[in-house]
Design a protein around this motif. Structure first.
Motif, PDB file in Angstrom:
ATOM      1  N   GLN A  28       0.815  -1.214   0.000  1.00  0.00           N
ATOM      2  CA  GLN A  28       0.000   0.000   0.000  1.00  0.00           C
ATOM      3  C   GLN A  28       0.847   1.262   0.000  1.00  0.00           C
ATOM      4  O   GLN A  28       0.598   2.187  -0.782  1.00  0.00           O
ATOM      5  CB  GLN A  28      -0.937   0.000   1.217  1.00  0.00           C
ATOM      6  CG  GLN A  28      -2.078  -0.993   1.134  1.00  0.00           C
ATOM      7  CD  GLN A  28      -3.172  -0.576   0.166  1.00  0.00           C
ATOM      8  OE1 GLN A  28      -3.899   0.380   0.403  1.00  0.00           O
ATOM      9  NE2 GLN A  28      -3.291  -1.292  -0.935  1.00  0.00           N
ATOM     10  N   VAL A  29       1.846   1.329   0.873  1.00  0.00           N
ATOM     11  CA  VAL A  29       2.686   2.524   0.976  1.00  0.00           C
ATOM     12  C   VAL A  29       3.494   2.752  -0.309  1.00  0.00           C
ATOM     13  O   VAL A  29       3.485   3.859  -0.856  1.00  0.00           O
ATOM     14  CB  VAL A  29       3.616   2.455   2.207  1.00  0.00           C
ATOM     15  CG1 VAL A  29       4.589   3.638   2.213  1.00  0.00           C
ATOM     16  CG2 VAL A  29       2.785   2.449   3.490  1.00  0.00           C
ATOM     17  N   PRO A  30       4.204   1.737  -0.836  1.00  0.00           N
ATOM     18  CA  PRO A  30       4.929   1.950  -2.095  1.00  0.00           C
ATOM     19  C   PRO A  30       4.009   2.356  -3.253  1.00  0.00           C
ATOM     20  O   PRO A  30       4.370   3.194  -4.077  1.00  0.00           O
ATOM     21  CB  PRO A  30       5.585   0.583  -2.370  1.00  0.00           C
ATOM     22  CG  PRO A  30       5.672  -0.070  -1.038  1.00  0.00           C
ATOM     23  CD  PRO A  30       4.478   0.393  -0.282  1.00  0.00           C
ATOM     24  N   MET A  31       2.799   1.765  -3.307  1.00  0.00           N
ATOM     25  CA  MET A  31       1.860   2.109  -4.378  1.00  0.00           C
ATOM     26  C   MET A  31       1.423   3.555  -4.274  1.00  0.00           C
ATOM     27  O   MET A  31       1.357   4.267  -5.281  1.00  0.00           O
ATOM     28  CB  MET A  31       0.632   1.182  -4.340  1.00  0.00           C
ATOM     29  CG  MET A  31       0.908  -0.226  -4.792  1.00  0.00           C
ATOM     30  SD  MET A  31      -0.570  -1.257  -4.777  1.00  0.00           S
ATOM     31  CE  MET A  31      -1.375  -0.744  -6.270  1.00  0.00           C
ATOM     32  N   PHE A  32       1.126   4.004  -3.057  1.00  0.00           N
ATOM     33  CA  PHE A  32       0.738   5.399  -2.878  1.00  0.00           C
ATOM     34  C   PHE A  32       1.863   6.328  -3.329  1.00  0.00           C
ATOM     35  O   PHE A  32       1.613   7.329  -4.015  1.00  0.00           O
ATOM     36  CB  PHE A  32       0.396   5.678  -1.407  1.00  0.00           C
ATOM     37  CG  PHE A  32       0.122   7.132  -1.134  1.00  0.00           C
ATOM     38  CD1 PHE A  32      -1.104   7.692  -1.452  1.00  0.00           C
ATOM     39  CD2 PHE A  32       1.103   7.943  -0.573  1.00  0.00           C
ATOM     40  CE1 PHE A  32      -1.355   9.046  -1.212  1.00  0.00           C
ATOM     41  CE2 PHE A  32       0.866   9.284  -0.333  1.00  0.00           C
ATOM     42  CZ  PHE A  32      -0.367   9.836  -0.653  1.00  0.00           C
ATOM     43  N   ALA A  33       3.098   6.010  -2.955  1.00  0.00           N
ATOM     44  CA  ALA A  33       4.245   6.840  -3.322  1.00  0.00           C
ATOM     45  C   ALA A  33       4.412   6.904  -4.840  1.00  0.00           C
ATOM     46  O   ALA A  33       4.641   7.981  -5.416  1.00  0.00           O
ATOM     47  CB  ALA A  33       5.514   6.287  -2.671  1.00  0.00           C
ATOM     48  N   VAL A  34       4.259   5.745  -5.497  1.00  0.00           N
ATOM     49  CA  VAL A  34       4.398   5.700  -6.962  1.00  0.00           C
ATOM     50  C   VAL A  34       3.282   6.483  -7.635  1.00  0.00           C
ATOM     51  O   VAL A  34       3.519   7.249  -8.574  1.00  0.00           O
ATOM     52  CB  VAL A  34       4.398   4.233  -7.453  1.00  0.00           C
ATOM     53  CG1 VAL A  34       4.290   4.182  -8.978  1.00  0.00           C
ATOM     54  CG2 VAL A  34       5.662   3.526  -7.008  1.00  0.00           C
ATOM     55  N   PHE A  35       2.055   6.319  -7.142  1.00  0.00           N
ATOM     56  CA  PHE A  35       0.905   6.981  -7.761  1.00  0.00           C
ATOM     57  C   PHE A  35       0.963   8.503  -7.611  1.00  0.00           C
ATOM     58  O   PHE A  35       0.696   9.232  -8.559  1.00  0.00           O
ATOM     59  CB  PHE A  35      -0.394   6.452  -7.173  1.00  0.00           C
ATOM     60  CG  PHE A  35      -0.718   5.038  -7.561  1.00  0.00           C
ATOM     61  CD1 PHE A  35      -0.195   4.481  -8.727  1.00  0.00           C
ATOM     62  CD2 PHE A  35      -1.539   4.243  -6.764  1.00  0.00           C
ATOM     63  CE1 PHE A  35      -0.477   3.180  -9.089  1.00  0.00           C
ATOM     64  CE2 PHE A  35      -1.828   2.933  -7.123  1.00  0.00           C
ATOM     65  CZ  PHE A  35      -1.295   2.402  -8.287  1.00  0.00           C
ATOM     66  N   ILE A  36       1.318   8.976  -6.421  1.00  0.00           N
ATOM     67  CA  ILE A  36       1.350  10.433  -6.235  1.00  0.00           C
ATOM     68  C   ILE A  36       2.508  11.041  -7.017  1.00  0.00           C
ATOM     69  O   ILE A  36       2.396  12.140  -7.563  1.00  0.00           O
ATOM     70  CB  ILE A  36       1.415  10.813  -4.734  1.00  0.00           C
ATOM     71  CG1 ILE A  36       1.075  12.298  -4.584  1.00  0.00           C
ATOM     72  CG2 ILE A  36       2.793  10.496  -4.133  1.00  0.00           C
ATOM     73  CD1 ILE A  36       0.812  12.725  -3.152  1.00  0.00           C
TER      74      ILE A  36
END
Length: 312
Positions: A28-36
């Motif tokens: 979840q955290v890596p995905m949020f970082a990549v998406f933003i």
């Protein structure tokens, strides 16, 4: 990041529960970082393209005029989806109202239709520039460019009206859980307990008219372009002529390929997780690639950026 999903049976008749990427809890955290990072880079890159074009007289040509519209579409497409999707990583509630869902479907569908139409106009622009260079400024004058771009926007926004209006009349008496990260048209249709045959027919008819017409114009333009380029005796001349089209061709392949891989597949090959990841191709990757492709493959852009770095 984000709590557990609330049970779908707690939704009201006018609300949907978006699963998002909760089925990937370990990242979840890596995905949020990549998406933003992707969203901010897309906004910055496309806004930079628009700024560079409008602030440099040497880029005041039809090709770059259409490119500013393409960049604005990419900004709009991502902005329709990303803010709500990013918020879901923090919010306990992943609900979205039916009105918000319909607005998301309408604006996203409008932008995709407009983008296809605009890409076909850009192909026609390259056809005129290469096949009729002496008449280019006459044929593609400012009034014609404004008329063509306005038509693309008008048709794109009109194209999305019929099925959006009909979808607002559907009943949802079963599950209200959308196993996607946005209000995907197909996902919403599967949840309806009303007949969707009319909407399906209208979607295919209007979609075929827009996309088939756009694709035909693109193919026809490049058949003419290639036939002219092959007649150029100089290898340097052929490369120079074709280089003006490479960025556009790349964008057409990216958009067409990503949409086709998502929607033109047999039902037996359908996978929810795979569909989410493929959807990111045209929602995130394509808008992100637009400024990169045009800045790396375009000589005029390189020259302008080089002058800004070395003003003397």
């Amino acid at each position: 990041m984000g709590g557990q999903m609330e049970p779908s049976n707690r939704t009201s008749p006018d609300e949907f529960l978006i699963i998002g990427f909760s089925d990937f809890p370990e990242i979840q955290v890596p995905m949020f970082a990549v998406f933003i990072l992707t969203y901010l880079t897309t906004l910055t890159g496309n806004l930079l393209i628009i700024f560079i074009i409008y602030s440099n007289p040497c880029l005041q040509t039809p090709m770059y005029f259409f490119l500013t519209h393409l960049s604005f579409i990419d900004i709009s497409c991502t902005s329709v989806i990303f803010p709500k999707m990013l918020a879901q990583f923090f919010l306990e509630s992943h609900y979205i109202s039916l009105t918000q869902c319909l607005l998301q479907i309408y604006f996203f569908g409008s932008m995709i239709s407009t983008e296809f139409l605009l890409l076909s106009i850009m192909a026609y622009d390259r056809y005129v520039a290469i096949c009729h260079p002496l008449r280019y400024t006459t044929i593609m004058n400012k009034a014609v460019c404004i008329c063509l771009s306005s038509t693309c926007w008008a048709v794109g926004f009109i194209d999305a009206i019929p099925h959006t209006v009909l979808m607002s009349q559907l009943s949802f008496c079963g599950s209200h859980t959308i196993n996607h990260f946005f209000c995907d048209f197909a996902a919403i249709m599967k949840l309806s307990c009303s007949s969707t045959s009319t909407i399906d027919a209208l979607t295919y008819i209007f979609g075929a008219l827009v996309f088939a017409m756009s694709f035909f114009l693109i193919i026809a333009s490049y058949i003419k372009i290639i036939s002219v380029i092959l007649k150029i005796q100089s290898a340097v001349g052929r490369r120079k002529a074709f280089s003006t089209c490479t960025a556009h061709i790349t964008m057409v392949i990216l958009l067409t390929g990503s949409l086709s891989s998502t929607y033109i597949r047999p039902t037996s090959a359908y996978s929810v997780k795979e569909n989410k990841m493929l959807s990111l191709l045209y929602i995130a990757v394509t808008p992100l690639c637009n400024p990169v492709i045009y800045s790396l493959k375009n000589t005029d852009f390189k020259n302008v950026l080089q002058k800004k770095k070395n003003p003397t």
